[in-house]
Design a protein around this motif. Structure first.
Motif, short mmCIF file in Angstrom:
data_model
loop_
_atom_site.label_atom_id
_atom_site.label_comp_id
_atom_site.label_asym_id
_atom_site.label_seq_id
_atom_site.Cartn_x
_atom_site.Cartn_y
_atom_site.Cartn_z
N HIS A 14 4.27 2.82 0.16
CA HIS A 14 4.17 4.09 1.21
C HIS A 14 4.80 3.79 2.58
N THR A 15 4.23 2.56 3.24
CA THR A 15 4.52 2.19 4.54
C THR A 15 6.14 1.93 4.59
N ALA A 69 8.60 2.65 2.39
CA ALA A 69 9.41 3.98 2.35
C ALA A 69 9.49 4.66 3.75
N PHE A 70 8.41 4.79 4.32
CA PHE A 70 8.19 5.50 5.57
C PHE A 70 8.92 4.85 6.54
N LEU A 92 13.57 8.64 -1.15
CA LEU A 92 12.35 7.89 -0.22
C LEU A 92 11.31 8.98 0.21
N THR A 93 11.75 10.05 0.44
CA THR A 93 11.03 11.29 0.95
C THR A 93 10.13 11.54 -0.32
N VAL A 144 7.28 8.85 -0.68
CA VAL A 144 6.46 8.96 0.19
C VAL A 144 5.56 9.99 -0.29
N GLN A 145 5.96 11.22 -0.45
CA GLN A 145 5.09 12.33 -1.08
C GLN A 145 4.28 12.10 -2.38
N CYS A 160 3.22 8.96 -3.20
CA CYS A 160 2.06 8.21 -2.48
C CYS A 160 1.01 8.78 -1.95
N GLU A 161 1.44 9.85 -1.15
CA GLU A 161 0.42 10.70 -0.29
C GLU A 161 -0.10 11.79 -1.19
#
Length: 118
Positions: A42-43, A45-46, A92-93, A96-97, A99-100
């Motif tokens: 997550h970190t 990719a962000f 990548l978006t 992140v989504q 992982c969230e």
């Protein structure tokens, strides 16, 4: 008798308070439910989303430039690079989504995440 009732009520109130703080701690530590590799992905990719550009500026076309085969080659390459950049940003978006917990995993995203972990 009345004092015993008051003691019971106080004990019950203390239990309620203890339960409330316990649930607050659980909700505050939702990231602890994620595995370490997921937090790392997550970190990463962000951070990559913050570093890579939004778009690639196309090359300027003029009458003289169009005649040059090298310019046409670079123009095609820049156009393909722009498409690839948009695809990478979307992937990548999505990571992140996932992982969230905002997006469900698909087979493609699982493969992508597995490749990023390695």
């Amino acid at each position: 008798m009345m004092s015993k009732m008051l003691k019971m009520q106080m004990l019950e109130d203390e239990d309620d308070l203890a339960y409330e703080t316990e649930t607050k701690q659980r909700t505050a530590s939702t990231s602890d439910n994620q595995p370490a590799w997921m937090r790392t992905i997550h970190t990463t990719a962000f951070n990559w989303l913050q570093l890579i550009p939004q778009v690639v500026n196309p090359l300027k076309r003029t009458v003289e430039n169009i005649k040059d085969p090298l310019f046409r080659f670079f123009e095609r390459e820049v156009k393909m690079g722009g498409k690839m950049l948009q695809e990478i940003r979307q992937d990548l978006t999505d990571v992140v989504q996932v992982c969230e917990g905002k997006k469900k995993q698909t087979n493609d995203l699982r493969t992508l995440i597995n490749d990023l972990v390695k």
